[in-house]
Design an enzyme around this catalytic site. Sequence first.
Site, PDB file in Angstrom:
ATOM      1  N   LYS A 164      43.299  37.445  51.227  1.00 51.90           N
ATOM      2  CA  LYS A 164      44.458  37.765  50.386  1.00 51.90           C
ATOM      3  C   LYS A 164      45.730  37.074  50.905  1.00 51.90           C
ATOM      4  O   LYS A 164      45.722  36.481  51.979  1.00 51.90           O
ATOM      5  CB  LYS A 164      44.645  39.282  50.322  1.00 51.90           C
ATOM      6  CG  LYS A 164      43.453  40.007  49.698  1.00 51.90           C
ATOM      7  CD  LYS A 164      43.196  39.550  48.278  1.00 51.90           C
ATOM      8  CE  LYS A 164      42.194  40.391  47.525  1.00 51.90           C
ATOM      9  NZ  LYS A 164      40.812  40.297  48.005  1.00 51.90           N
TER      10      LYS A 164
HETATM   11  C1  LIG Z   1      40.724  42.372  41.973  1.00 49.75           C
HETATM   12  C2  LIG Z   1      40.310  43.074  43.236  1.00 49.75           C
HETATM   13  N1  LIG Z   1      40.357  44.410  43.279  1.00 49.75           N
HETATM   14  C3  LIG Z   1      40.008  45.090  44.392  1.00 49.75           C
HETATM   15  C4  LIG Z   1      39.573  44.450  45.519  1.00 49.75           C
HETATM   16  C5  LIG Z   1      39.131  45.242  46.704  1.00 49.75           C
HETATM   17  O1  LIG Z   1      39.919  44.998  47.837  1.00 49.75           O
HETATM   18  P1  LIG Z   1      39.405  45.411  49.292  1.00 49.75           P
HETATM   19  O2  LIG Z   1      38.493  44.344  49.765  1.00 49.75           O
HETATM   20  O3  LIG Z   1      40.655  45.514  50.124  1.00 49.75           O
HETATM   21  O4  LIG Z   1      38.726  46.726  49.174  1.00 49.75           O
HETATM   22  C6  LIG Z   1      39.507  43.050  45.527  1.00 49.75           C
HETATM   23  C7  LIG Z   1      39.051  42.355  46.731  1.00 49.75           C
HETATM   24  O5  LIG Z   1      38.567  41.263  46.747  1.00 49.75           O
HETATM   25  C8  LIG Z   1      39.890  42.352  44.356  1.00 49.75           C
HETATM   26  O6  LIG Z   1      39.828  41.002  44.308  1.00 49.75           O
END
Ligand SMILES: Cc1ncc(COP(=O)(O)O)c(C=O)c1O
Length: 382
Positions: free
Chosen positions: A183
């Site tokens: 990210k």
């Molecule tokens: C659009 C979206 N939502 C939610 C997430 C979930 O994030 P995390 O990996 O911090 O749980 C991601 C992660 O890649 C994502 O791209």
Amino acid sequence: MRPQFLPFSRPSISEPEIDAVANVLRSGWITTGPKAAEFEAAFSAYCHAGGAVALCSATGGMHLVLAALNIGPGDEVITPSMTWVSTVNLIKLAGATPIFADVDRDTLMISAEHIEHLITERTRLIVPVHFAGAAADMDALRSLARKRNIPLVEDAAHAAGTEYRGERIGCRSTAVFSFHPIKNMTSGEGGMICSDDPALLSALRRLKFHGLGVDAYDRTMQGRSSQAEVLAPGFKYNLTDMAAVLGMGQLDRLEDFIQKRTLLARRYLKLLAEVDEILPLGQPSYSIRHAWHLFVVRLNTKGARMDRATFMNGLKQRNIGTGIHFKAVHTQKYYRETMPLAAANLPHTQWNSERICSLPLFPDMTPEDVDRVVKAIKEVLA
Ligand SMILES: Cc1ncc(COP(=O)(O)O)c(C=O)c1O
């Protein structure tokens, strides 16, 4: 000599950030404590949010949101299928029904238009995704949600630093951010929920740590009762101080990261304008500040006379990494089998799911790296 492998993403971690993490390790307090609290305050201030809760992931955050809103069997949640699987998995695990909204063919985001006809008396939540660092058109979505009295929670996993009509994502309503290593800023793994709803924030605080309402730091360091009671069953999604201190260092550099990403993205846009078979995502018609989390293109498979796998493989052979964000959720085995009719209503999602490809984009890339990617693309397509 073969050029060095260029990954599609790589975190930029500075020596002071490494020192800060090492200092936490030396401090005697490594789990959730003063650094997590500082990180919450700093991120909340950056977003101009009402408040923020730090978590171990955005997935954990979305889980807490569903639990706080008491979403369960018989309930429907509207979200795009063009997203990461986590939100949809959680809706399923809660016993509720995901309702997939199609997306705009060029921005990959849902709009009020895409979801109005999907709202029923069972709709309990709408989850738009700010895709790739752009912002969804929130005015119309918010006004529809208000009119129909349905909560709206933004998936802001890609949107740390994104702005919509001059306002930072996170400053209004409720948004869930991710600090996963690819990210725009990272805490190793991590997430943050920003909200202007104090009641929701305190429910999330309680739910993130066993339902106690206070965490170990509060209990032992802040003089609170060590006999804190479970007020309601909760989870364990707190962010460690080791992660939080890294997140703070990254937050300090976020504006610089976005500036660098923007320059690289503009260079891609300029150079790829001459490549007919490659169609970058379109920009929204309303005013945004793009945080350029991802640089997503679509391959014109007909014009290129090759499928995406061949294209990606050609780049890999030239030592260039790529990604897919995303293979639509409804095309994943479990959802294909359990929701076989979903595809019929998602033509734009389906079209993009078969063609999208994320090109390398990260702050430590150079303009020459972009040139190298574009040169390789031309070679693969030739
Ligand atoms: C659009 C979206 N939502 C939610 C997430 C979930 O994030 P995390 O990996 O911090 O749980 C991601 C992660 O890649 C994502 O791209």
